[in-house]
Design a protein around this motif. Structure first.
Motif, mmCIF file in Angstrom:
data_model
loop_
_atom_site.group_PDB
_atom_site.id
_atom_site.type_symbol
_atom_site.label_atom_id
_atom_site.label_comp_id
_atom_site.label_asym_id
_atom_site.label_seq_id
_atom_site.Cartn_x
_atom_site.Cartn_y
_atom_site.Cartn_z
ATOM 1 N N TYR A 167 0.830 -1.196 0.000
ATOM 2 C CA TYR A 167 0.000 0.000 0.000
ATOM 3 C C TYR A 167 0.867 1.249 0.000
ATOM 4 C CZ TYR A 167 -4.085 -2.731 1.425
ATOM 5 O OH TYR A 167 -5.106 -3.632 1.478
ATOM 6 N N CYS A 168 0.391 2.285 -0.657
ATOM 7 C CA CYS A 168 1.044 3.589 -0.587
ATOM 8 C C CYS A 168 0.534 4.295 0.658
ATOM 9 C CB CYS A 168 0.691 4.419 -1.816
ATOM 10 S SG CYS A 168 1.397 3.757 -3.323
ATOM 11 N N THR A 169 1.431 4.945 1.364
ATOM 12 C CA THR A 169 1.006 5.668 2.563
ATOM 13 C C THR A 169 0.502 7.064 2.232
ATOM 14 O OG1 THR A 169 3.263 6.399 2.958
ATOM 15 C CG2 THR A 169 2.548 4.399 4.098
ATOM 16 N N ASP A 170 0.925 7.604 1.106
ATOM 17 C CA ASP A 170 0.492 8.938 0.693
ATOM 18 C C ASP A 170 -0.464 8.771 -0.480
ATOM 19 O OD1 ASP A 170 0.186 11.578 0.050
ATOM 20 O OD2 ASP A 170 2.294 11.933 -0.431
#
Length: 146
Positions: A30-33
């Motif tokens: 997953y991308c955190t941003d």
């Protein structure tokens, strides 16, 4: 991260994927941003492009550990704070695989500021901890009667 219910070290390079023989596993990054930038561009994105099982010395494992190990779901095309963006890998642990520890390497592709170039990273350290097919059921039954 993975979908192993008893896995430890999620979000780290020491991920220990606990699973049974024959179990289907999913790996997600997953991308955190996730929010669009003020200039209208999206943050850089990372994705798993390969999962390679390795021997203790880091060379590729020649025996089959998982069946049909590949990407099954691509990233969502619409990026928004309400829609996660990820690549979804899956594979089923070989039913005949002996219980034990099987290290693996995640090969990651990361966007760069130059949209025509990508960076690649190997994440060593994760491992599959295979337990016997009947181990979880037996442990659960013992706790019910013990």
């Amino acid at each position: 991260m993975d979908n192993g219910g008893d896995s430890a070290g999620k979000g780290t390079n020491t991920l220990r994927t606990v699973c049974r023989q024959g179990q289907v596993l999913n790996w997600l990054i997953y991308c955190t941003d996730m929010e669009k930038r003020p200039d209208g561009s999206w943050p850089l994105f990372a994705r798993i492009v390969n999962i390679i099982f390795v021997l203790p010395d880091g060379t590729p494992q020649l025996r089959k550990i998982c069946n049909d190990l590949k990407i099954y779901g691509g990233p969502d095309k619409i990026r928004s704070p309400w829609t996660p963006c990820y690549y979804y890998w899956a594979g089923s642990v070989d039913l005949e695989l002996e219980p034990g520890l099987y290290p693996y390497r995640l090969v990651l592709e990361v966007d760069t500021f130059d949209r025509n170039r990508k960076s690649y990273f190997n994440l060593d350290g994760p491992a599959l901890q295979v337990i016997p097919l009947n181990a979880i059921g037996a442990t659960h039954a013992e706790s019910q009667h013990g």
